[in-house]
Scaffold this active site. Structure first.
Site, PDB file in Angstrom:
ATOM      1  CG  LEU A 171     -46.936  11.233  39.852  1.00 59.46           C
ATOM      2  CD1 LEU A 171     -45.663  11.051  38.567  1.00 59.46           C
ATOM      3  CD2 LEU A 171     -47.569  10.815  40.803  1.00 59.46           C
ATOM      4  N   GLY A 172     -49.628  15.766  39.450  1.00 53.09           N
ATOM      5  CA  GLY A 172     -50.008  17.102  39.700  1.00 53.09           C
ATOM      6  C   GLY A 172     -50.637  17.301  38.339  1.00 53.09           C
TER       7      GLY A 172
ATOM      8  N   GLY B 112     -50.635  21.613  36.373  1.00 53.76           N
ATOM      9  CA  GLY B 112     -50.184  23.328  36.316  1.00 53.76           C
ATOM     10  C   GLY B 112     -50.433  23.514  35.048  1.00 53.76           C
ATOM     11  N   GLY B 113     -49.081  24.816  34.927  1.00 49.25           N
ATOM     12  CA  GLY B 113     -49.261  25.429  33.545  1.00 49.25           C
ATOM     13  C   GLY B 113     -48.580  24.748  32.784  1.00 49.25           C
ATOM     14  CG  PHE B 114     -44.820  23.512  31.287  1.00 47.67           C
ATOM     15  CD1 PHE B 114     -45.217  23.893  30.268  1.00 47.67           C
ATOM     16  CD2 PHE B 114     -44.150  23.523  32.560  1.00 47.67           C
ATOM     17  CE1 PHE B 114     -44.248  25.333  30.380  1.00 47.67           C
ATOM     18  CE2 PHE B 114     -43.041  24.922  32.151  1.00 47.67           C
ATOM     19  CZ  PHE B 114     -43.486  25.330  30.995  1.00 47.67           C
ATOM     20  N   GLY B 115     -49.225  21.025  31.469  1.00 43.09           N
ATOM     21  CA  GLY B 115     -50.807  20.467  31.577  1.00 43.09           C
ATOM     22  C   GLY B 115     -50.199  18.994  32.957  1.00 43.09           C
TER      23      GLY B 115
ATOM     24  CB  VAL C 200     -47.391  14.752  35.753  1.00 44.10           C
ATOM     25  CG1 VAL C 200     -45.902  13.846  35.970  1.00 44.10           C
ATOM     26  CG2 VAL C 200     -46.707  16.234  35.568  1.00 44.10           C
TER      27      VAL C 200
ATOM     28  CE  LYS D  90     -43.719  18.011  32.844  1.00 47.16           C
ATOM     29  NZ  LYS D  90     -43.168  19.254  33.656  1.00 47.16           N
TER      30      LYS D  90
ATOM     31  CG  ASP E 213     -39.871  27.393  35.370  1.00 45.19           C
ATOM     32  OD1 ASP E 213     -39.216  28.806  36.167  1.00 45.19           O
ATOM     33  OD2 ASP E 213     -40.966  27.211  35.056  1.00 45.19           O
TER      34      ASP E 213
END
Ligand SMILES: *[C@@H]1O[C@H](CO)[C@@H](O)[C@H](O)[C@H]1NC(C)=O
Ligand SMILES: *[C@@H]1O[C@H](CO)[C@@H](O)[C@H](O)[C@H]1NC(C)=O
Ligand SMILES: *[C@@H]1O[C@H](CO)[C@@H](O)[C@H](O)[C@H]1NC(C)=O
Ligand SMILES: *[C@@H]1O[C@H](CO)[C@@H](O)[C@H](O)[C@H]1NC(C)=O
Ligand SMILES: *[C@@H]1O[C@H](CO)[C@@H](O)[C@H](O)[C@H]1NC(C)=O
Ligand SMILES: *[C@@H]1O[C@H](CO)[C@@H](O)[C@H](O)[C@H]1NC(C)=O
Ligand SMILES: *[C@@H]1O[C@H](CO)[C@@H](O)[C@H](O)[C@H]1NC(C)=O
Length: 676
Positions: free
Chosen positions: A357-358, A360-363, A365, A380, A476
């Site tokens: 699904l997406g 980014g910075g955290f990992g 999904v 996630k 955040d």
């Protein structure tokens, strides 16, 4: 003569009929059901009776109601012996609540005594399908209910997430208690979990002379404990009308459970008949339940397994590696929140890119469907160096799973592998707000929706800051962390996750927690987040939604690069509405827009103490308080005057060069739960 005998026959017939009716009425002072096959109950909404007699009030569909009432009202205005009013009654029933996910109950059910079975206007979730927020508390409800509640609703002052409560005209209980039963053998109270899926027995007894309402709960396998769980002094004379219906109403909310009634007896005036547990219908077998295998099967099975292992040892080891997890002793208490890696692997079809699904910075999904419950989830995958702080972090994650708010993305559970943490959330079909906000397609998100989303996120933040048992900092808040559910309600995701940077390995972003452009200036000085710094981010978020642009856009003319400064500058010129997103095409309510923009400025005040609290912010947005007059042409917005600088250096206290801005690429730097 003929006429006379006709008359007496008529009289006799009439007498016979009324005697018969009386007998019926007396019989109907009580009833008992072991299972409900063929029972003539008034079922409404999604309630249904299974072929084996099980009464299913709700299934796992969200925000639903299910009711079952005895079809005739009971007359509480006659005693069995004379014509005086008698309010005593007694009932017992066996129920079971089987939640969709092991640890999260979906609202609950109530035994209700009500003057009518017309519940038009009643709502699901915390109102159990019997009341709504306006009717709650009205003496004209004439409603008595005993609730079995599995979710803690702040607005109804629930004590915790698993309790029994006595409700008179309102779902704010007059008395409630966590679910326990008194064990007569051990002389101590034993705790019960409503959503264990196991059948439980409830006794409710009211004696009008004692004026005591007793509620007792125990596992269905035990006899009635000698001590009730609740014994509450209660005068029902003004609550009960002459004619009252009895029954059950159950509801699901953001989460859902299968709520069943297995048997029920009731008696107006005397003791309700005892349920015979052996006659109760059986519950549907749980998909995951493992029956104890019989010895006859065990021996050959073991032999077969040994053989299989011997033959395909390699395959076995490979499979084990594939699904390998990291489990430590301290995690045992989080058992139920733990979701197996194998389930997650299957849910996401092996974490295939198709389900991505997406990222980014955290990992990354992924979208998935849990095999055990067929439930859509977002998984996630966070890379996590398990060197330090894992224990505290996991404890925190687990407690985050207990947060419930309609504007928060629900966290269901987690799984841990070497170097990896997996978090399982409710799936949000409409993706993240920033994608809808910044896409160039028309029609754009209209103002009404945007205002609704802003208010929703504000109430979620208020919940995190002030209404939960602990203060939770989001750290955040930004458009890409706001997800939209099926009804386009804004739901704040990733709460507390930013703290992850403190504990685990630090991914590509800086030490400072949060996202550039949303960071309160004091964070860069002290490195500490507070509720005030969340308010700052929320202020930026409001401006972002109203102006339809990111907080920092380096390609704009210099005076417009930083959103907050630009809005401030326009406001100083008396042209604050010039900053409104042109895609709204002027279709906004001017007062609302002004509140949002000015509040946005107030919340991003450089002095933390000058920012309003989330409670005040919600009041301003709901129109329950008027915004303090912001002095035109003054830099000292807010409650604490600050020096006369033209720009308050909102964001630019962090010296960032323009290529740093693009490398942080504000909307992409974070993982996004959903959408494409
Ligand atoms: C729940 O019951 C309703 C009404 O019978 C039905 O429409 C719905 O599909 C059911 N939901 C599930 C998850 O079985
Ligand atoms: C009616 O009967 C009830 C129950 O036996 C008794 O408590 C009550 O005193 C009686 N009332 C009258 C007016 O006799
Ligand atoms: C609440 O329920 C009452 C009936 O009890 C109904 O008249 C009213 O319209 C409902 N209010 C809302 C906001 O749904
Ligand atoms: C809520 O339930 C927990 C157990 O789940 C219990 O420890 C706690 O005391 C309860 N709280 C209240 C206020 O009764
Ligand atoms: C058990 O619970 C009841 C009702 O909640 C309470 O009155 C009683 O004191 C408790 N007994 C023990 C032994 O804890
Ligand atoms: C309710 O419980 C109290 C305390 O155990 C007991 O004295 C009373 O008789 C009970 N009343 C009913 C109606 O069961
Ligand atoms: C009891 O109340 C019902 C409904 O209000 C009424 O029809 C009935 O006549 C009453 N019975 C007596 C004995 O008062």
């Amino acid at each position: 003569m003929v006429i006379a005998s006709f008359k007496s026959l008529h009289f006799l017939l009439g007498l016979f009929v009324s005697l018969k009716l009386l007998a019926l009425a007396q019989e109907e002072n009580q009833f008992i059901y072991h299972g409900f096959t063929g029972a003539n109950l008034l079922l409404s909404e999604i309630a249904k009776i299974h072929p084996n007699g099980l009464l299913e009030l709700t299934n796992t569909s969200k925000q639903q109601i299910g009711r079952a009432f005895f079809p005739f009202p009971f007359q509480f205005n006659t005693s069995l012996f004379n014509n005086s009013r008698s309010l005593s009654f007694s009932t017992q029933f066996a129920f079971s609540m089987v939640p969709e996910l092991p640890t999260l109950g979906g609202q609950g059910m109530a035994f209700a005594i009500s003057p009518s079975v017309d519940f038009t206007g009643a709502v699901a979730a915390q109102y159990f399908g019997i009341l709504n927020s306006t009717s709650d508390g009205l003496p004209s409800n004439h409603l008595l209910a005993v609730e079995l509640d599995t979710v803690q609703s702040q607005d109804l002052k629930d004590i915790n997430e698993s309790h029994v409560g006595i409700d008179v005209n309102s779902l704010i209980s007059i008395e409630s208690a966590p679910v326990t039963y008194f064990s007569d053998e051990e002389k101590e109270n034993k705790s019960l979990t409503l959503i264990s899926g196991h059948a439980m027995h409830v006794w409710i007894d009211y004696d009008e002379v004692e004026m005591l309402l007793n509620v007792t709960v125990a596992p269905v396998t035990r006899t009635k404990p000698t001590l009730p769980l609740l014994s509450t002094p209660l005068d029902l004379s003004s609550v009960m009308l002459n004619s009252m219906y009895v029954g059950f109403s159950s509801s699901t909310g953001a989460m859902a459970s299968n709520n069943y009634i297995l048997g029920w007896s009731f008696n107006r005036g005397g003791q309700a008949q005892s349920l015979d547990v052996s006659k109760l219908p059986t519950l549907p077998t749980r998909r995951k339940s493992r029956k104890k295998p019989q010895l006859r099967i065990v021996v050959p099975t073991i032999t077969a397994i040994i053989l299989l292992v011997a033959i395909s040892g390699d395959v076995f080891i490979i499979r084990r590696k594939k699904y390998e997890e990291l489990r430590e002793d301290w995690e045992q208490e989080y058992g139920p929140q733990r979701i197996s890696y194998k389930d997650l692997y299957k849910a996401t079809k092996g974490f295939t890119d198709k389900e991505l699904l997406g990222c980014g910075g955290f990992g990354k999904v992924y979208r998935g469907v849990l095999p055990s419950s067929n439930m859509q989830v977002a998984v996630k995958k966070v890379s996590h160096d398990s060197r330090q702080g894992t224990k505290e972090f996991v404890a925190e994650i687990v407690s985050m799973g207990r947060l419930r708010h309609r504007n928060l993305v629900q966290l269901f559970g987690y799984c841990r592998r070497k170097g990896e943490l997996l978090l399982v959330y409710d799936y949000m079909p409409n993706g993240s707000l920033d994608k809808l906000l910044f896409r160039n397609e028309t029609p754009s998100l209209n103002w009404g929706r945007r205002y609704q989303i802003i208010r929703g996120v504000a109430s979620a933040l208020l919940y995190l800051h002030e209404e939960w048992e602990q203060v939770v900092l989001h750290r955040d808040v930004k458009a890409s962390n706001v997800l939209l559910d099926a009804d386009l309600n804004g739901r704040l995701g990733d709460f507390g996750l930013a703290k992850f940077h403190d504990h685990g390995s630090t991914p590509q972003t800086t030490k400072v927690v949060g996202t550039v452009g949303y960071l309160a200036p004091e964070i860069t000085r002290t490195g500490k987040s507070t509720t005030c710094s969340d308010v700052f981010s929320f202020g930026t978020f409001m401006l972002e939604v109203a102006c339809g642009r990111k907080p920092v856009e380096s390609e704009r003319p210099p005076e417009e690069v930083v959103l907050v400064d630009w809005v401030l500058e326009c406001w100083n010129r008396g042209a604050i509405l010039g900053t409104v997103d042109p895609r709204i095409e002027g279709n906004h309510v001017e007062e609302e827009m002004e509140v949002v923009l000015k509040l946005g400025l107030l919340c991003t005040h450089r002095t933390p103490a000058a920012r309003p609290s989330m409670r005040q912010t919600v009041q301003y947005l709901d129109g329950n308080a008027t915004l303090p007059d912001l002095p035109l042409h003054g830099a000292g917005i807010g409650l604490v005057p600050v020096s006369n600088e033209v720009s308050r250096e909102h964001v630019l206290t962090i010296p960032i060069s323009s290529d740093e801005i693009s490398s942080y690429s504000l909307s992409d730097s974070e993982s996004i739960l959903s959408g494409r």
